[in-house]
Design an enzyme around this catalytic site. Structure first.
Site, PDB file in Angstrom:
ATOM      1  CD  GLU A   1      51.552  37.939  51.857  1.00 20.02           C
ATOM      2  OE1 GLU A   1      52.696  38.436  51.857  1.00 20.02           O
ATOM      3  OE2 GLU A   1      51.107  37.274  50.893  1.00 20.02           O
ATOM      4  CG  HIS A   2      52.483  42.954  50.449  1.00 18.88           C
ATOM      5  ND1 HIS A   2      53.595  43.596  49.978  1.00 18.88           N
ATOM      6  CD2 HIS A   2      52.466  41.743  49.843  1.00 18.88           C
ATOM      7  CE1 HIS A   2      54.219  42.827  49.101  1.00 18.88           C
ATOM      8  NE2 HIS A   2      53.550  41.682  48.995  1.00 18.88           N
TER       9      HIS A   2
ATOM     10  CG  HIS B   1      49.480  39.447  47.189  1.00 11.84           C
ATOM     11  ND1 HIS B   1      49.892  40.599  46.568  1.00 11.84           N
ATOM     12  CD2 HIS B   1      50.610  38.771  47.526  1.00 11.84           C
ATOM     13  CE1 HIS B   1      51.213  40.606  46.507  1.00 11.84           C
ATOM     14  NE2 HIS B   1      51.674  39.518  47.080  1.00 11.84           N
TER      15      HIS B   1
ATOM     16  CD  GLU C   1      54.649  40.251  45.307  1.00  8.26           C
ATOM     17  OE1 GLU C   1      54.197  41.165  46.011  1.00  8.26           O
ATOM     18  OE2 GLU C   1      54.626  39.053  45.641  1.00  8.26           O
TER      19      GLU C   1
END
Lengths: 424, 436
Positions: free
Chosen positions: B72-73, B69, B144
């Site tokens: 991905e960022h 993740h 997040e």
């Protein structure tokens, strides 16, 4: 491509059609539009939950659902929306088009008939809706209302609107209060059902690739035959601006704070050109290239989300953000800085061009999704002559830099709401 | 490269498929008349990929939870700035997501499609990480993670996975924890990137209104040729049993929420698809709105409209989940188990089977009515090693006997777990407690 037609069938009954051969399914919706009022909100909002379950000719809930399942998984959806000062109750059906059935069954016409039965012929005992069912749905509705607490982001926005619009219909809960729901009786619900059929403006909408004729026959015609007394009202009104701005802090055990800012504008859909304000909001906080995203999230890492949106039915611009508990003041200052930058016209022609492109993309994409296209038109018809996505795009493209700055300069801070941790 | 046509006679539809010399699998579904184009560029790496080696390395590399993740960022950033700025020039709406077993980068556009595709292929193939940029992201991702910590729907689901699985990394939160991501460095990101973002391990899907020749031209221009890498995820022993029978957490919610899971034996490819479809039919017949159980639970006030079910599957895991709000989750569990056990004895009727299968056909077809739906279906199917139309074909061959056999072999009470979120009392912020 998604041709929209709208026919006034008399006495505030309208038949809307969005026809497009590319779609594989048909969507039939019936929307009842009434003023959002303290005395009717709870009863009206509960009606879709009850009406959707069964009809006099299908009095058994399970059998009714089996019938829908046999129609290739057709489904009935229902609910309530708050748009400006209007309460909108809806029932809708969705089915695959007849040409995709195994043997050419007329499932679309059948679904229109199902909706007709749900709306006009619910099972009644001695002329009254089933008391046991009303009690059950009341309990579930109260549970749903209380469960709004579970989604902290939506909860914060809702509470901030309630606080800001305390003297305004828009501040009312779209489903009424816990006490109002609890006090409802089956008799009151039955009366509300009859009153709704009489006083609501009704928008019937067919979106799909099939033949809309059965929808007209099964749903529009019975409505026009009723003796109705529609209530006139205006759905778009400005809020009364508090001076000084309202400040609300609510505490509960959360790990992330939610900050909601409301700004008053003087721009209402159907009255003014809302395109400059929409462009302004887009530049400020509408995309990953917007000022709030780039400066507050990316540069300062202050929050995971920080965005702005407009409510053209109340002339409001809302900024919402999820912030770490101890960074609320920093986030607020960073947001104010970006609003000020918009007022000063601190955006480039390139940014303006990109914001226009982004909105063009969003509006053109509407043509590809039935629910979005329906919503695009039906939200507009509440207050204005509807414009096609292409027409909206033309208006957005015509917006000038000066108009955007003017829209930003007209923003007046109306309220600051903060949901924060108990120890913060 | 040559693309072959994959056609469904049943639906009278088709798409194009090809495997590029770089190893990239390409699926194109032109949908004339639509306005938009939806493209997805996906890598077979998700949060469950926490330890791996390749044909080039001898030892397994263990990476911190949440790295897929995080990657991905970070891929959205390049030396010249942000990938979003590339899409801003075309008006396309870009995004990305990481799931348990894949990471996808996507855009939706109604104009300048080739430009947007060029942007997508470029930014995903050109990583740029520095100590500073990696450090900075910890704040945003930390926010997040905290946002999800306040989301009871997410927490009830994650807690259930922790209860169902002992070893499988599906039990670890997709984004990791604030602590685990603090160990992520630029070097680790590069190592993960070069392992998983090999075109041999990736899929490109484009659906909507576009010219396949023009799209292929962009693909040829933009693909970066590299030596193929074969990835070997570290094997782990996952017992058939559940880890815990019950897990409870208190949060600020209005009423208790629950997720009940049955751990089933993992499957792959067409076998998995067949099992998924059989479960869908079974769950609809036994617990859907048409069922007597649903009516009993709903009318009795045990459940409300939030009740639902899901077949949850991926690499090395398969489970059937029920969830919703319930004042007495234990009682809902007991009633569900009782109904499932009874059905194992009696089976389901041909009439119920036929009807639910027909309804499922309608639901699958509905998924293909939108550009986005077609793109998602193509990507999901390809990542699972099947074709998008296989669902329709397998559905038509399902039998009542097969579905009943599936029922008898599933829903073992001893292999189930219940996750509950209890409402916090005023200032109660008690941490998660685990039982069982």
């Amino acid at each position: 491509m998604g041709t929209f037609t709208r026919t006034s069938c008399g006495n505030e009954v309208y038949f809307n059609c969005i026809l497009d051969s590319r779609f594989k399914t048909n969507r039939i919706s019936v929307q009842f539009v009434v003023p959002l009022r303290e005395e009717t909100a709870a009863a009206y909002a509960l009606l879709p939950n009850i009406l959707r379950k069964r009809s006099a000719n299908y009095p058994d809930f399970s059998a009714f659902n089996r019938m829908l399942a046999a129609m290739y998984g057709a489904y009935v959806d229902y609910g309530v929306d708050k748009i400006g000062d209007a309460q909108v109750l809806y029932l809708l059906g969705n089915t695959i088009d007849d040409r995709y059935t195994f043997d050419g069954e007329a499932v679309t016409a059948k679904l229109a008939g199902v909706l007709r039965e749900l709306i006009f012929h619910p099972p009644l005992t001695d002329g009254c809706l089933d008391a046991e069912e009303v009690e059950l749905e009341k309990t579930l509705q109260i549970d749903n209302l209380l469960a709004e607490l579970n989604d902290k982001r939506a909860y914060a926005v809702r509470r901030s609107v309630e606080a800001l619009c305390a003297d305004d219909p828009h501040g009312l809960s779209k489903v009424g209060t816990k006490e109002q729901i609890a006090a409802l009786t089956a008799k009151q619900l039955t009366d509300a059902w009859q009153k709704l059929l009489s006083e609501a403006r009704v928008e019937v909408c067919f979106t799909g690739c099939g033949d809309p004729k059965p929808v007209e026959e099964e749903l529009v015609r019975p409505l026009t035959k009723l003796s109705r007394e529609p209530v006139p009202f205006v759905a778009n009104t400005l809020i009364r601006l508090p001076n000084p701005p309202l400040s609300t802090v609510e505490k509960m055990p959360v790990t992330q704070a939610k900050l909601v800012l409301h700004y008053a504008t003087d721009t209402l859909a159907g009255r003014e050109n809302t395109a400059p304000l929409q462009m302004m909001s887009m530049l400020l906080g509408g995309s990953p290239m917007s000022k709030l995203f780039v400066h507050v999230r990316e540069e300062k890492s202050l929050c995971y989300y920080c965005l702005s949106r407009i409510n053209n039915y109340k002339g409001l611009l809302t900024i919402e953000s999820g912030v770490e508990l101890h960074q609320v003041e920093d986030a607020k200052a960073a947001i104010f800085e970006q609003v000020e930058a918009m007022r000063q016209g601190a955006f480039t022609d390139e940014e303006l061009h990109q914001a226009t492109l982004y909105l063009e993309n969003a509006y053109r994409s509407l043509y590809d999704a039935q629910a979005s296209l329906e919503s695009h038109y039906l939200r507009q018809v509440l207050v204005q002559e509807p414009e096609a996505p292409e027409e909206r795009i033309a208006k957005l493209q015509a917006v000038t830099r000066d108009e955007i700055i003017e829209a930003a300069q007209k923003l007046s801070l109306a309220s600051i709401y903060l949901l924060t941790g108990e120890e913060a | 490269m040559k693309l072959q046509t994959i056609r469904s006679e049943r639906l009278q539809e088709e798409y194009l498929y090809g495997k590029h010399e770089t190893g990239l699998e390409i699926l194109l579904a032109p949908m004339p008349g639509f306005q938009s184009v939806y493209a997805q560029f996906g890598a077979k790496v998700g949060s469950i990929d926490t330890a791996f080696k390749t044909d080039l390395s001898a030892d397994y590399t263990e990476v911190p939870a949440g790295i897929a993740h995080y990657l991905e960022h970070k891929l959205f950033e390049s030396e010249d700035g942000d990938a979003f700025s590339l899409f801003a020039k075309t008006g396309a709406s870009a995004n990305a997501f990481t799931s348990f077993d894949r990471t996808c980068y996507l855009f939706s556009a109604t104009q300048q499609v080739e430009e947007s595709l060029r942007a997508l292929l470029t930014f995903v193939q050109h990583p740029y990480f520095t100590k500073e940029t990696v450090q900075k992201e910890q704040g945003i991702i930390g926010q997040e993670i905290q946002m999800y910590e306040d989301d009871p729907d997410w927490c009830v689901f994650c807690n259930l996975l922790e209860a169902l699985y002992h070893e499988h990394p599906v039990r670890v939160n997709i984004a990791g924890t604030v602590e685990s991501i603090s160990h992520i460095t630029a070097d680790l990101l590069y190592e993960c990137y070069h392992t998983y973002y090999n075109l041999n391990n990736m899929v490109l899907v484009v659906a909507g209104n576009f010219d396949p020749d023009a799209v292929m031209q962009v693909v040829e221009e933009c693909l970066v040729k590299k030596d193929p890498v074969t990835v070997y995820p570290k094997p782990f022993e996952e017992p058939q049993t559940v880890c815990r029978d019950r897990v409870t957490q208190t949060m600020s919610v209005s009423a208790p929420m629950f997720a009940l899971g049955y751990k089933e034996a993992p499957l792959e490819g067409r076998k998995l698809l067949q099992a998924q479809l059989e479960y869908e039919v079974l769950l609809d017949v036994l617990t859907g709105e048409s069922s007597s159980l649903y009516r009993e639970l709903y009318n009795g006030g045990w459940i409300n409209q939030t009740f639902g079910y899901e077949v949850f599957s991926g690499r090395g895991y398969l489970s059937v989940l029920f969830s919703g709000e319930a004042k007495q989750p234990e009682e809902v569990r007991r009633k569900l188990q009782q109904a499932l056990d009874e059905a194992k004895e009696t089976g389901i009727t041909q009439e119920d089977f036929d009807r639910s299968r027909k309804a499922l056909y309608g639901r699958l077809l509905r998924g293909l009515t939108r550009v986005e739906g077609v793109a998602n279906s193509l990507m999901s199917a390809q990542m699972s090693g099947i074709s998008m139309y296989d669902s329709f074909d397998i559905l038509s061959t399902l039998t009542l006997e097969g579905v009943c056999a599936r029922l008898r072999g599933s829903f073992d009470a001893a292999r189930s777990a219940l996750s509950v979120i209890e409402p916090a009392k005023s200032t109660d912020t008690a941490p998660k407690e685990q039982e069982g």
